[in-house]
Design a protein around this motif. Structure first.
Motif, PDB file in Angstrom:
ATOM      1  N   ARG A 166       5.147  18.527  26.283  1.00 46.44           N
ATOM      2  CA  ARG A 166       6.149  18.084  25.319  1.00 46.44           C
ATOM      3  C   ARG A 166       5.468  17.703  24.012  1.00 46.44           C
ATOM      4  O   ARG A 166       4.246  17.740  23.891  1.00 46.44           O
ATOM      5  N   ILE A 167       6.304  17.293  23.048  1.00 46.72           N
ATOM      6  CA  ILE A 167       5.768  16.689  21.840  1.00 46.72           C
ATOM      7  C   ILE A 167       5.173  15.329  22.208  1.00 46.72           C
ATOM      8  O   ILE A 167       5.812  14.525  22.885  1.00 46.72           O
ATOM      9  N   GLY A 168       3.954  15.066  21.767  1.00 52.04           N
ATOM     10  CA  GLY A 168       3.307  13.778  21.966  1.00 52.04           C
ATOM     11  C   GLY A 168       2.412  13.469  20.787  1.00 52.04           C
ATOM     12  O   GLY A 168       1.613  14.319  20.383  1.00 52.04           O
ATOM     13  N   MET A 169       2.540  12.270  20.201  1.00 49.14           N
ATOM     14  CA  MET A 169       1.761  11.957  19.007  1.00 49.14           C
ATOM     15  C   MET A 169       1.300  10.513  19.004  1.00 49.14           C
ATOM     16  O   MET A 169       2.037   9.609  19.394  1.00 49.14           O
ATOM     17  N   ARG A 170       0.050  10.356  18.538  1.00 51.91           N
ATOM     18  CA  ARG A 170      -0.462   9.081  18.071  1.00 51.91           C
ATOM     19  C   ARG A 170      -1.064   9.361  16.702  1.00 51.91           C
ATOM     20  O   ARG A 170      -1.726  10.379  16.516  1.00 51.91           O
ATOM     21  N   ILE A 171      -0.848   8.485  15.751  1.00 56.18           N
ATOM     22  CA  ILE A 171      -1.213   8.814  14.365  1.00 56.18           C
ATOM     23  C   ILE A 171      -1.878   7.625  13.681  1.00 56.18           C
ATOM     24  O   ILE A 171      -1.766   6.476  14.109  1.00 56.18           O
ATOM     25  N   GLU A 172      -2.583   7.941  12.596  1.00 51.61           N
ATOM     26  CA  GLU A 172      -3.135   6.946  11.687  1.00 51.61           C
ATOM     27  C   GLU A 172      -3.021   7.471  10.261  1.00 51.61           C
ATOM     28  O   GLU A 172      -3.050   8.680  10.025  1.00 51.61           O
ATOM     29  N   VAL A 173      -2.866   6.540   9.332  1.00 57.45           N
ATOM     30  CA  VAL A 173      -2.772   6.847   7.906  1.00 57.45           C
ATOM     31  C   VAL A 173      -3.853   6.052   7.200  1.00 57.45           C
ATOM     32  O   VAL A 173      -4.028   4.848   7.466  1.00 57.45           O
ATOM     33  N   TYR A 174      -4.574   6.693   6.278  1.00 64.77           N
ATOM     34  CA  TYR A 174      -5.673   6.045   5.577  1.00 64.77           C
ATOM     35  C   TYR A 174      -5.367   5.996   4.079  1.00 64.77           C
ATOM     36  O   TYR A 174      -4.729   6.888   3.526  1.00 64.77           O
ATOM     37  N   GLY A 175      -5.857   4.925   3.430  1.00 61.46           N
ATOM     38  CA  GLY A 175      -5.652   4.778   1.997  1.00 61.46           C
ATOM     39  C   GLY A 175      -5.978   3.385   1.545  1.00 61.46           C
ATOM     40  O   GLY A 175      -6.811   2.687   2.147  1.00 61.46           O
ATOM     41  N   CYS A 176      -5.281   2.935   0.508  1.00 59.00           N
ATOM     42  CA  CYS A 176      -5.547   1.619  -0.042  1.00 59.00           C
ATOM     43  C   CYS A 176      -4.332   1.176  -0.845  1.00 59.00           C
ATOM     44  O   CYS A 176      -3.381   1.938  -1.042  1.00 59.00           O
ATOM     45  N   ALA A 177      -4.411  -0.051  -1.326  1.00 62.27           N
ATOM     46  CA  ALA A 177      -3.329  -0.587  -2.141  1.00 62.27           C
ATOM     47  C   ALA A 177      -3.235   0.179  -3.453  1.00 62.27           C
ATOM     48  O   ALA A 177      -4.240   0.673  -3.972  1.00 62.27           O
ATOM     49  N   TYR A 178      -2.041   0.256  -3.975  1.00 59.72           N
ATOM     50  CA  TYR A 178      -1.808   1.015  -5.191  1.00 59.72           C
ATOM     51  C   TYR A 178      -1.231   0.084  -6.252  1.00 59.72           C
ATOM     52  O   TYR A 178      -0.195  -0.564  -6.039  1.00 59.72           O
ATOM     53  N   LYS A 179      -1.928   0.012  -7.382  1.00 63.34           N
ATOM     54  CA  LYS A 179      -1.455  -0.813  -8.473  1.00 63.34           C
ATOM     55  C   LYS A 179      -0.461  -0.028  -9.306  1.00 63.34           C
ATOM     56  O   LYS A 179      -0.739   1.099  -9.724  1.00 63.34           O
ATOM     57  N   SER A 180       0.679  -0.624  -9.560  1.00 62.88           N
ATOM     58  CA  SER A 180       1.736   0.101 -10.261  1.00 62.88           C
ATOM     59  C   SER A 180       2.416  -0.828 -11.252  1.00 62.88           C
ATOM     60  O   SER A 180       2.857  -1.925 -10.907  1.00 62.88           O
ATOM     61  N   GLU A 181       2.459  -0.397 -12.516  1.00 61.61           N
ATOM     62  CA  GLU A 181       3.235  -1.069 -13.546  1.00 61.61           C
ATOM     63  C   GLU A 181       4.384  -0.134 -13.932  1.00 61.61           C
ATOM     64  O   GLU A 181       4.155   0.995 -14.380  1.00 61.61           O
ATOM     65  N   VAL A 182       5.600  -0.596 -13.733  1.00 60.79           N
ATOM     66  CA  VAL A 182       6.770   0.276 -13.880  1.00 60.79           C
ATOM     67  C   VAL A 182       7.698  -0.274 -14.951  1.00 60.79           C
ATOM     68  O   VAL A 182       7.893  -1.495 -15.068  1.00 60.79           O
ATOM     69  N   VAL A 183       8.294   0.623 -15.719  1.00 60.01           N
ATOM     70  CA  VAL A 183       9.323   0.261 -16.686  1.00 60.01           C
ATOM     71  C   VAL A 183      10.506   1.202 -16.476  1.00 60.01           C
ATOM     72  O   VAL A 183      10.334   2.407 -16.279  1.00 60.01           O
ATOM     73  N   TYR A 184      11.717   0.627 -16.502  1.00 61.70           N
ATOM     74  CA  TYR A 184      12.941   1.395 -16.231  1.00 61.70           C
ATOM     75  C   TYR A 184      13.793   1.492 -17.496  1.00 61.70           C
ATOM     76  O   TYR A 184      14.032   0.480 -18.175  1.00 61.70           O
ATOM     77  N   PHE A 185      14.239   2.713 -17.806  1.00 61.66           N
ATOM     78  CA  PHE A 185      15.116   2.979 -18.933  1.00 61.66           C
ATOM     79  C   PHE A 185      16.464   3.459 -18.383  1.00 61.66           C
ATOM     80  O   PHE A 185      16.513   4.329 -17.513  1.00 61.66           O
ATOM     81  N   ASP A 186      17.535   2.914 -18.921  1.00 67.90           N
ATOM     82  CA  ASP A 186      18.871   3.229 -18.389  1.00 67.90           C
ATOM     83  C   ASP A 186      19.575   4.343 -19.144  1.00 67.90           C
ATOM     84  O   ASP A 186      20.768   4.555 -18.974  1.00 67.90           O
ATOM     85  N   GLY A 187      18.845   5.081 -19.985  1.00 69.29           N
ATOM     86  CA  GLY A 187      19.451   6.156 -20.751  1.00 69.29           C
ATOM     87  C   GLY A 187      19.945   5.723 -22.119  1.00 69.29           C
ATOM     88  O   GLY A 187      20.356   6.568 -22.926  1.00 69.29           O
TER      89      GLY A 187
END
Length: 1195
Positions: free
Chosen positions: A167-188
């Motif tokens: 059958r389908i069988g899975m064990r998984i891992e994800v690798y990476g790090c924290a992500y710094k994000s500065e976001v600005v939103y424009f409403d049109g």
């Protein structure tokens, strides 16, 4: 020398050897920490799980708890495992592993990612568009480094293939790090204006980097301009990113055109996209999502002439840039840097260099809409509708490059019609159909297949329907009827091969797409399916004139040559006609002339052209070249010298109704009429639509009675493409449906186990198997549909509505399926593992095999198959009974209060004030020893201990009597609406006791809305259900037996002796409004009155008119009160309350009323004439007497 050095320096500075990344915006060098191992179990979710110990929380890499990994309930391509990282993280690698100590592992998978868990994007590897390589055993770990990495909060693993022995069988891992994000939103409607600190004396280069997520397809991302017309602008236009650069002087004459560069497409997909712009003088590097373009703008002016301001999200100062003002950006910008300066951080700290215009915020909202991609023309999405609403209202957006396609289909409730919204020639078309009315069509928009998002709003209510596409509005007036919204809306394709197949999905009459050649090359087309009790008719309208009028012409000259085009192509029409059991097209012809024609030799004066472009002079069911109309074949033409009425040339109008039924020549594409020198002749004809009945292949079946029996056909030619579909039903646990062998190659479809269907084949690469497993057995003696397909890309198998199972073909291998033996159906060449049961509607590559014809000459196999009701019996609703036919089923509605092909069409009537309808039980039932208790109880000498009562109504009048049942022993049942609109039921089952009275304060039911009431009595227990939801149970005390039932009355009751005061008050008031679906046991009074099948047992007093549906009319007091009888098509009889007669004699039309008035006027005139004559005679007699008297006196 200095200029050369400067040019070399500029080139070196612009070489994209390493993408510039500001401090803090990128990722630290060490970004491969495990992210999933420390997450709680609640952060893991999945499509399903085999058991609680196989849940997604046990899917962490190298863990052995639970069952040692995640395994879904069913192993197919629709399963997924999801991780919530808690916040957006930089993901650089993934790793997979199989289930611990098992044979369950995934060999390939897809990886999806998302910010909000709703709008997903597939990660595509640079070297392949296919999935990631997975595992080859349960315990080894397979790592994959992501190049490039991505940022996301949610990840999904979608298994594509797995160990065929597990059958389908899975064990998984994800690798990476924290992500710094500065976001600005424009409403049109907002922007940021960044003022530079100072003008550098000698800038080396300017660098702008950002990421954007667009909510709309158009908008300014950044803009900067100079004093002399030079400027740079980055703008999103129709989902593409366009970079404008003008380095010249706009005020001076110049032949230098501005530079316009476009990169990307569909960038308004609500996912993040990266942008990097590097400028040095007029040399530019422009990068969008790793795709870079280098160019140099021409001109004398320098980029250094630009001002000290740059705007993001729009142009905040309209007066300074009228030439470039465009729509502002609606979406989010992330990590916005200008020459290493974090512009977003300056804005958040309200630094003086930043001017914020409009509504600017510093968080990116998740989109409220979820886009859906339809991967094929057969894909569809079923969504619940607003069932029971008195309108249809749908809004959505779409984008496509196809000029034609099905967008939306919906059925209205209670068989009241359907609607379809589709693209044709890039225009949006809406067709609405309701029974008894011609389809209403609306067209809006143009060029909608441009790949851009288009907004659609569709609504239909009461007297109009309208479609709005972007800014284009189209309105279509309707006959004033109530639109009753259905339960389900289908977006995308919903095809069947024929109207017969649509009917046996339970679909009512309406507009549908059919794909007559199945998996063949022809596409689907739109038809009207007329579902009748006996058959399903396919109706294909032509685009020719509704009526053609002809006048005389010189001898031998054509009077008319009219062509008829159809919405479907020639190949589609041919497939539909060949598939049908019978096709016809009717021609109604009326003609008149001042004298006889000169020619009397029977020379045809008209002919028609069929789909094969051949000319035909035969009409009706005549043989080819017989040159006779239908009357000539039947020998009843008005002039025996001619074979058509219209050839007689009489000084009067004559007509011919011609039925063209030569299926192989239909449909008619042209009609030509000539004259034989009759200048004053005149004619008119109307060509009807193409009508095709049934589906020859849908019910073509064979029954296999022994394991050694089979049908054989020539070898199947499916070298590169093999598409097999059929229905089967059986009670055995295994058997081979079909098999075809070659020297080494083979193809086979079989029931391998009660819950498994397997498709296996070999094209020279070794045997390949695709298996569909079901949670319920297939050997349940019901029809199941199988579709197996194999081509050079892979193989697929689908059974019923279970998820499709797929197997990709090997990358390098044989592709041709070479078969040379006979094709065996229902058995094998070895006569082992044969199939016991029925197979029908078998098609190979779109070609139907005639199983019945071959079965008639094959021992052990019988043509046809019985027991269709076991599968399709549920289509008969509201008490209708399924009846077997040789080809299919029919619904017997004799004991239902409904009629129609599925006993789903309600029978309704409008009751005017003071009207009533009485159903007499005595004439309906006869007593027999074998009668059921319900049937025999409806007789004077027996008792009734149980009854089932149903009715629907609309009214605004109170008090109202909905139903009154009387007996010969002064017992009764009354259902009334009290003064406050509450429902009241009264049972009096003993004339010596007071009645049981029950009030159900559900709501005010005299509100003009449709309500359903269901009453079920079992001796002293009464269960009442209102509007299919609210239920209440009461207990009777007056008795348990209803003796000698006499009659059932709807409306006003003249005699309610012995009834309680409330019942008498309601009986006197009667009922004004609409009643439908009235049933008492097996008695259906409205049906007996409006659909009589024998002697009338119903008496009607006053004004009662049939209606299509109560939901389509209106109750008393509503704006449509006076319209309701007119919609019904009859005004009914209006007479004194003390005069009663069966409804069959009570229903009067306007002509009858006019005739009555005329008769009265004539009678009055006759009376006046008679009186006048009498007076005249008396006066004459008196004068004669006076004359005689005077003569005597003279004598």
């Amino acid at each position: 020398m200095a200029s050369v050095a400067w040019a070399v320096l500029k080139v070196l500075l612009l070489l994209p050897t390493q993408t510039w990344s500001p401090v803090g915006a990128g990722n630290p060098p060490d970004c491969d920490a495990p992210l999933a191992s420390a997450l709680p179990r609640s952060s893991f979710s999945s499509s399903s799980e085999l058991s609680s110990s196989h849940g997604p929380g046990f899917s962490r890499l190298n863990r052995r708890d639970g069952a040692g990994g995640w395994t879904p309930l069913v192993s197919n391509k629709y399963q997924w495992l999801q991780i919530d990282l808690g916040e957006r993280m930089e993901v650089t690698a993934v790793a997979t592993q199989g289930g611990y100590g098992s044979s369950d592992w995934v060999t390939s998978y897809l990886l999806m990612f998302s910010d909000g868990g709703r709008n997903w994007k597939q990660y595509r590897r640079e070297e392949s568009i296919w999935g990631f390589p997975g595992n080859t055993n349960a315990d080894s770990v397979v790592h994959y480094r992501l190049q490039p990495p991505f940022e996301a909060r949610f990840l999904r693993f979608l298994p594509l293939a797995w160990n065929p022995r597990g059958r389908i069988g899975m064990r998984i891992e994800v690798y990476g790090c924290a992500y710094k994000s500065e976001v600005v939103y424009f409403d049109g409607q907002s922007a940021l204006l960044y003022r530079l600190d100072k003008k550098p004396l000698k800038p080396i280069r300017d660098v702008i980097s950002l990421k954007f997520k667009a909510m709309q397809s158009n908008g300014i991302l950044l803009h900067r301009e100079g004093q002399h017309g030079n400027h740079i602008t980055l703008e999103l236009i129709k989902g593409k990113l366009v970079f404008f650069l003008n380095s010249g002087n706009a005020k001076l004459p110049s032949t230098i055109a501005p530079v316009t560069l476009t990169l990307g497409s569909l960038l308004d997909d609500q996912h993040w996209h990266s942008v990097l712009i590097e400028l040095l003088d007029t040399q530019v590097n422009f990068t969008v999502d790793k795709h870079t373009h280098h160019f140099q703008a021409k001109g004398d002016s320098s980029y250094l002439d630009l001002n000290f301001e740059i705007s993001f999200g729009g142009i905040p100062t309209p007066g300074r840039s009228r030439a470039f003002r465009r729509k502002s950006f609606h979406g989010c910008l992330e990590n916005l840097y200008y020459n290493g300066v974090d512009v977003t951080e300056l804005a958040k700290k309200h630094k003086p260099q930043i001017l914020m215009m409009g509504n600017v915020s510093f968080s990116c909202p998740q989109p409220q809409t979820v886009p859906v991609t339809f991967l094929s023309s057969r894909s569809y999405l079923a969504l619940p509708g607003n069932s029971g609403e008195d309108k249809v209202s749908v809004t959505f957006q779409f984008r496509t490059w196809n000029r034609a396609g099905h967008l939306l289909f919906g059925e209205l409730r209670r068989g009241s019609g359907s609607f379809v919204l589709f693209l044709k020639d890039g225009k949006l078309k809406l067709s609405l159909f309701q029974p008894g009315q011609s389809p209403r069509n609306v067209t809006a928009g143009a060029g909608l297949n441009d790949g851009q998002w288009h907004s659609v709003s569709f609504s239909a209510k009461w007297s109009h329907m309208n479609v709005v596409v972007d800014d284009d509005t189209a309105v279509q007036p309707l006959v004033a009827v109530l639109i009753d919204s259905g339960d389900t809306y289908y977006f995308g394709a919903l095809y069947e091969q024929s109207c017969e197949a649509h009917k046996h999905r339970g679909n009512p009459s309406g507009l549908y797409y059919i794909d007559a050649d199945g998996s063949g090359p022809l596409g689907p087309f739109l038809v009207y399916c007329n579902m009748t009790a006996d058959a399903a008719w396919t109706v294909v309208q032509h685009g020719g004139p509704d009526a053609v009028t002809l006048r005389g012409a010189p001898s031998g000259h054509p009077r008319s040559a009219v062509s008829f085009a159809y919405a479907a192509g020639a190949g589609q029409l041919r497939s539909a006609v060949n598939l049908a059991e019978r096709c016809e097209q009717r021609l109604a012809l009326r003609c008149g002339t001042a004298r006889r024609p000169d020619s009397r030799d029977g020379t045809p004066l008209s002919w028609w052209v069929g789909r094969t472009n051949e000319t035909h002079t035969s009409w009706g069911g005549s043989l080819p070249d017989a040159q006779k109309c239908t009357c000539g074949l039947e020998g009843n033409c008005i002039d025996s010298q001619y074979y058509c009425n219209c050839d007689a040339g009489r000084n009067e109008w004559t007509s011919d109704t011609i039925v063209l039924s030569q299926k192989e020549h239909l449909p008619v594409t042209q009609i030509v009429m000539t004259d034989a020198g009759r200048p004053h002749s005149e004619a008119a004809y109307t060509l009807g639509p193409l009508l095709c009945r049934g589906d020859q292949s849908f019910w073509n079946s064979a029954s296999f009675n022994t394991e050694t029996s089979y049908l054989h056909f020539p070898a199947f030619h499916g070298e590169l493409t093999a598409d097999v579909c059929f229905f089967f039903k059986t009670t055995v646990s295994s058997g081979v449906f079909m098999e075809n062998l070659g020297i080494t190659d083979f193809i086979r479809i079989e029931l391998r186990a009660p819950t498994e269907v397997t498709f296996s084949f070999d094209v020279g690469n070794g045997p390949c198997e695709v298996t569909v497993q079901s949670p319920t057995p297939f050997n349940d003696n019901q029809w199941h549909h199988v579709r197996a397909e194999r081509n050079v890309k892979g193989a697929s198998l689908q059974v019923d509505q279970l998820p499709q199972k797929m197997q990709p073909a090997p990358a390098d291998g044989h592709v041709r399926l070479q078969l040379n033996s006979q094709l065996f159906i229902g058995g094998t060449a070895t006569r082992q593992r044969g199939f016991l049961g029925c197979i029908r509607s078998l098609q190979l590559n779109g070609v139907a095999l005639d199983l019945e014809e071959r079965a008639t000459v094959t021992p052990g196999v019988e043509p046809g198959c019985a027991g269709h009701c076991s599968t399709y019996g549920h289509l008969c609703r509201n008490g209708g009974r399924c009846r077997e036919k040789r080809r299919g089923v029919t619904c017997d509605c004799a004991f239902s209060a409904y009629d129609g092909p599925f006993c789903s069409n309600e029978i309704s009537a409008y009751f005017a004030t003071g009207s009533s309808m009485t159903y007499h039980f005595q004439e309906h039932y006869t007593l027999s020893e074998n009668s059921s208790s319900l049937v025999s109880s409806l007789h004077r000498d027996v008792t009734l201990t149980r009854e089932m009562i149903t009715l629907s109504f609309r009214t605004t009048r109170t008090p109202s009597l909905l139903l009154y049942v009387s007996s010969f022993y002064e017992e009764y049942l009354s259902v009334i609406l009290a003064n406050n609109g509450s429902l009241q039921i009264r049972y009096k089952l003993d004339r010596h006791q007071n009645p049981d009275a029950f009030t159900f304060d559900f709501k005010n039911m005299a509100d003009g809305q449709l309500h359903q009431v269901k009453i079920n009595r079992e001796e002293a227990v009464v269960m009442v259900e209102v509007n299919q939801s609210t239920k209440k149970q009461v207990i009777l005390s007056s008795g348990t037996e209803f003796n000698a039932v006499k009659s059932l009355i709807l409306g006003k009751v003249l005699e309610a002796a012995g009834a309680d005061p409330d019942t008498r008050r309601a009986a006197t008031s009667g009922f004004t409004g609409c009643l439908s679906a009235v049933r008492f046991g097996r008695a259906a009074p409205l049906k007996a009155a409006l659909r009589p099948s024998g002697p009338s047992r119903v008496t009607v007093r006053g004004h009662v008119a049939p209606m299509a549906r109560c939901a389509a009319g209106a109750a008393s007091g509503s704006p449509a009160r006076e319209l309701a009888p007119r919609l019904a098509g009859g005004a009914g009889r209006s007479g004194p309350a003390d005069e009663g007669e069966p409804l069959v004699n009570a229903d009067r039309r306007d002509s009858a009323v006019i005739g009555g008035v005329i008769a009265v006027v004539i009678f009055i005139l006759l009376c006046i004439t008679a009186i006048a004559i009498r007076i005249y005679q008396q006066r004459k007699l008196r004068k004669e007497n006076e004359s005689k008297v005077s003569k005597k006196e003279e004598c």
